[in-house]
Design an enzyme around this catalytic site. Structure first.
Site, PDB file in Angstrom:
ATOM      1  N   HIS A   1      40.392  50.342  37.074  1.00  0.00           N
ATOM      2  CA  HIS A   1      41.258  49.395  36.197  1.00  0.00           C
ATOM      3  C   HIS A   1      40.667  49.529  34.964  1.00  0.00           C
ATOM      4  O   HIS A   1      39.375  49.484  34.542  1.00  0.00           O
ATOM      5  CB  HIS A   1      41.169  48.172  36.559  1.00  0.00           C
ATOM      6  CG  HIS A   1      40.008  47.299  36.871  1.00  0.00           C
ATOM      7  ND1 HIS A   1      39.755  46.658  35.653  1.00  0.00           N
ATOM      8  CD2 HIS A   1      39.207  46.994  37.734  1.00  0.00           C
ATOM      9  CE1 HIS A   1      38.431  46.005  36.105  1.00  0.00           C
ATOM     10  NE2 HIS A   1      38.276  46.232  37.345  1.00  0.00           N
TER      11      HIS A   1
ATOM     12  N   ASP B   1      41.305  47.219  32.218  1.00  0.00           N
ATOM     13  CA  ASP B   1      41.449  45.870  31.645  1.00  0.00           C
ATOM     14  C   ASP B   1      40.125  45.084  31.742  1.00  0.00           C
ATOM     15  O   ASP B   1      39.375  45.745  32.696  1.00  0.00           O
ATOM     16  CB  ASP B   1      42.693  44.824  32.230  1.00  0.00           C
ATOM     17  CG  ASP B   1      42.178  44.409  33.751  1.00  0.00           C
ATOM     18  OD1 ASP B   1      41.898  45.377  34.527  1.00  0.00           O
ATOM     19  OD2 ASP B   1      42.271  43.220  33.838  1.00  0.00           O
TER      20      ASP B   1
ATOM     21  N   ASP C   1      32.960  46.918  33.693  1.00  0.00           N
ATOM     22  CA  ASP C   1      33.805  46.601  34.686  1.00  0.00           C
ATOM     23  C   ASP C   1      35.200  46.784  34.250  1.00  0.00           C
ATOM     24  O   ASP C   1      35.707  45.778  33.543  1.00  0.00           O
ATOM     25  CB  ASP C   1      33.518  45.403  35.285  1.00  0.00           C
ATOM     26  CG  ASP C   1      34.484  44.908  36.342  1.00  0.00           C
ATOM     27  OD1 ASP C   1      35.326  45.460  37.059  1.00  0.00           O
ATOM     28  OD2 ASP C   1      34.417  43.656  36.635  1.00  0.00           O
TER      29      ASP C   1
ATOM     30  N   GLU D   1      43.720  44.309  36.826  1.00  0.00           N
ATOM     31  CA  GLU D   1      43.007  43.866  37.809  1.00  0.00           C
ATOM     32  C   GLU D   1      42.331  42.695  37.783  1.00  0.00           C
ATOM     33  O   GLU D   1      42.120  41.962  38.811  1.00  0.00           O
ATOM     34  CB  GLU D   1      41.872  45.228  38.257  1.00  0.00           C
ATOM     35  CG  GLU D   1      41.363  44.954  39.360  1.00  0.00           C
ATOM     36  CD  GLU D   1      40.037  44.342  39.745  1.00  0.00           C
ATOM     37  OE1 GLU D   1      39.512  44.257  40.865  1.00  0.00           O
ATOM     38  OE2 GLU D   1      39.620  43.725  38.593  1.00  0.00           O
ATOM     39  N   GLU D   2      41.718  42.319  36.767  1.00  0.00           N
ATOM     40  CA  GLU D   2      40.836  41.063  36.556  1.00  0.00           C
ATOM     41  C   GLU D   2      41.511  39.797  36.773  1.00  0.00           C
ATOM     42  O   GLU D   2      40.896  38.755  36.694  1.00  0.00           O
ATOM     43  CB  GLU D   2      40.150  41.011  35.171  1.00  0.00           C
ATOM     44  CG  GLU D   2      39.178  42.229  34.946  1.00  0.00           C
ATOM     45  CD  GLU D   2      37.848  42.250  35.788  1.00  0.00           C
ATOM     46  OE1 GLU D   2      37.880  41.191  36.451  1.00  0.00           O
ATOM     47  OE2 GLU D   2      36.912  42.961  35.872  1.00  0.00           O
TER      48      GLU D   2
ATOM     49  N   ASP E   1      34.461  50.604  41.565  1.00  0.00           N
ATOM     50  CA  ASP E   1      34.652  49.452  40.913  1.00  0.00           C
ATOM     51  C   ASP E   1      33.600  48.598  41.410  1.00  0.00           C
ATOM     52  O   ASP E   1      33.283  47.235  41.226  1.00  0.00           O
ATOM     53  CB  ASP E   1      35.836  48.772  41.085  1.00  0.00           C
ATOM     54  CG  ASP E   1      36.239  47.412  40.147  1.00  0.00           C
ATOM     55  OD1 ASP E   1      35.425  47.457  39.069  1.00  0.00           O
ATOM     56  OD2 ASP E   1      37.231  46.642  40.526  1.00  0.00           O
TER      57      ASP E   1
ATOM     58  N   HIS F   1      31.338  40.532  33.500  1.00  0.00           N
ATOM     59  CA  HIS F   1      32.108  39.253  32.835  1.00  0.00           C
ATOM     60  C   HIS F   1      31.525  38.440  31.966  1.00  0.00           C
ATOM     61  O   HIS F   1      31.674  37.323  31.828  1.00  0.00           O
ATOM     62  CB  HIS F   1      32.581  38.523  34.081  1.00  0.00           C
ATOM     63  CG  HIS F   1      33.653  39.082  34.800  1.00  0.00           C
ATOM     64  ND1 HIS F   1      34.541  38.414  35.887  1.00  0.00           N
ATOM     65  CD2 HIS F   1      33.991  40.319  34.987  1.00  0.00           C
ATOM     66  CE1 HIS F   1      35.286  39.377  36.584  1.00  0.00           C
ATOM     67  NE2 HIS F   1      34.856  40.262  35.989  1.00  0.00           N
TER      68      HIS F   1
END
Length: 408
Positions: free
Chosen positions: A78, A80, A141, A175-176, A198, A379
Site C-alpha cells: 500500500h 498511503d 510502512d 490500507e492504514e 508489509d 507510525h
C-alpha cells in the site's frame, strides 16, 4: 543497492497520508501523486497490462517466461501512510555503518533514536539505516514494500534466465485506515494467491492476524447547576469514566503481547451533556473476540440500568483472522518459508498484532500471507529501515517467483 535506495527515498518524500474522515477513495487527493508515478514507473521497467483505476488501485503483470502452466502469484503493498503522524515534508536521514549508539534525529528538539529503548537497533550494527529527522514518520510502512516489489520485478525483467510463471503486482490506497482492500478487484487481479510485503523485521512471515472491530460509546447527559444538581444532573463525563473503569486494565496494548487480545481507547472528547469515546477491539481467537464485544454490550446494559438510558453503543467489525483461509492452502506459506531459507534467512513465523490488506483479501478469495518489508517503529518519528533488510526482501520476492515453478 543504490537503485533500491534511490527509489525508496523518492517515494517517502511524496506525502500520501490517508484520512479516516473522508468518504472518497482514495481518502486524500494527494495519494494520486504517488499512484500516478508508480503506474508510470511500472511501465518504464517493462511491466505489462499496467492499469490504474478510478480509485487509484494499480495493477500490472510480469508475463510468464516458461512453457508450462504454473499458478499465478501476486505481490501487494500500500502507498498511503498513517493519519496518526505527519507524513508531510519527510526528510530521510541516511546513517551508514551504524555503530550501535544513539542516533540524533533532531538536535534542536533533542529527539534521539536510542538502542537503550529500541533494542532491535543493535541487530543492525554495521548496516545502513534510513531514519526520520524527528519531525515526521518515514513511510517505510509501506513504501519499503513498494520499492522492493518494483525493484524485484525490474530485476526479473532484466534477467530472463530466472524462470517464473505469470506474476501480478498491485499497489493500494487507504490500507492504514482499514480500507485498502475494500475496492480491490480480486477477479481482475487474477492471481491464485498473493503476498503482502508489509511486515517488519527480516524473516517475518505471517498468516495469522487479529480479529478486529471498532466501537463508539456515546453518553448523553444533563447539565444542571452543580449547587442544585442532586438527583438531577447526569454527568456524561463521569459515566464515560465509569464505563472505561469496568474494562479489564491489564487487557490493553501496553500490557499484552503474542496472541493476547485487548481493548484500546484511542479517542475521547466530551462535556457534561455529551461525551463519546472510540476504541478498537482485537483478539486472535474468534470466540474470545466475540466475548469482548459482548462485554461492551453488558457494560452498556448495566450502566443504563443504573443511570437511565443514557449510553448508546456502536460496534462495527473491521476484519477477521486470515488463518482460516490460509491454512487450507498452506503450501503458499511453505513456499515463502523455503524462499527465505534458501537465501540464508531464518523465518520468523508469528501472528500479526494488527492487520494487513491480506487479511481482508484472504476472505475475498485471495489467500495472502504477509512478508517482512524491513521497517521498524512504524507510525511515528522513530521509524527506520535498514537498507540491507530491503535488499533481502527483494531477494525473497525473486526466490518465491522462482520456487513457485518448482514446488507446485
Amino acid at each position: 543497492m543504490q537503485q533500491l535506495l534511490d527509489r525508496f527515498l523518492g517515494y517517502v518524500k511524496i506525502d500520501t497520508q490517508s484520512d479516516p474522515n473522508s468518504q472518497t477513495t482514495p481518502s486524500t487527493e494527494k495519494q494520486w501523486n504517488l499512484a500516478t508515478e508508480l503506474a508510470y514507473e511500472l511501465e518504464r521497467i517493462g511491466m505489462k497490462d499496467v492499469t490504474i483505476d478510478d480509485n487509484a488501485y494499480i495493477m500490472a503483470t510480469l508475463p510468464s517466461n516458461i512453457d508450462k502452466e504454473v499458478p499465478v502469484i501476486g505481490f501487494i503493498s500500500h502507498f498511503d501512510t498513517t493519519p496518526d503522524f505527519s507524513g508531510t515534508d519527510v526528510n530521510p536521514q541516511i546513517i551508514k555503518d551504524y555503530d550501535g549508539k544513539d542516533i540524533i534525529l533532531n538536535k534542536e528538539k533533542n529527539i534521539v533514536l536510542s538502542p537503550d529503548y529500541f533494542e532491535d537497533l543493535l541487530q543492525y550494527k554495521g548496516q545502513t539505516l534510513i531514519t526520520t529527522d524527528g519531525t515526521t514518520l518515514l513511510g517505510a510502512d509501506d513504501k519499503a514494500g513498494i520499492a522492493e516489489i518494483v525493484t524485484a520485478m525490474e530485476y526479473l525483467v532484466q534477467h530472463p534466465e530466472i524462470k517464473h510463471g505469470k506474476i501480478r503486482v498491485a499497489f493500494t490506497p487507504d490500507e492504514e485506515i482499514g480500507r485498502g482492500a475494500h475496492k480491490f478487484d480480486v477477479k481482475k487481479f487474477g492471481a491464485d494467491w498473493a503476498y503482502t510485503m508489509d511486515g517488519s523485521q527480516v524473516g517475518e512471515l505471517e498468516y495469522e492476524n487479529f480479529n478486529a472491530a471498532g466501537a463508539k460509546v456515546i453518553v448523553s447527559g444533563k447539565s444542571v447547576h452543580p449547587g442544585y444538581a442532586k438527583g438531577k444532573m447526569i454527568n456524561a463525563i463521569s459515566i464515560a469514566n465509569e464505563f472505561i473503569g469496568i474494562l479489564p486494565p491489564e487487557e490493553t496494548p501496553q500490557y499484552t503481547t503474542g496472541r493476547e487480545g485487548f481493548f484500546h481507547i484511542h479517542q475521547i472528547k466530551g462535556e457534561i451533556e455529551h461525551t463519546e469515546f472510540e476504541m478498537i477491539i482485537r483478539d486472535h481467537d474468534r470466540e474470545r473476540f466475540e466475548e469482548r464485544k459482548e462485554l461492551l454490550r453488558k457494560i452498556t446494559e448495566k450502566l443504563n440500568a443504573v443511570h437511565g438510558p443514557c449510553i448508546a453503543l456502536e460496534i462495527k467489525d473491521q476484519y477477521f483472522n486470515m488463518r482460516e483461509k490460509v491454512e487450507p492452502v498452506f503450501h503458499i506459506v511453505e513456499i515463502a518459508k523455503a524462499a527465505m531459507e534458501e537465501i540464508g534467512i531464518t523465518p520468523i513465523i508469528k501472528p500479526i498484532r494488527g492487520g494487513t490488506d491480506g487479511s481482508q483479501l484472504s476472505f475475498m478469495g485471495l489467500p495472502c500471507p504477509n512478508i517482512f518489508a524491513g521497517g521498524h517503529n512504524f507510525h511515528g518519528k522513530y521509524e527506520y529501515v535498514p537498507v540491507e533488510s530491503m535488499i533481502k526482501a527483494v531477494a525473497v520476492i525473486i526466490k518465491i517467483c522462482e520456487l513457485t515453478t518448482k514446488k507446485v
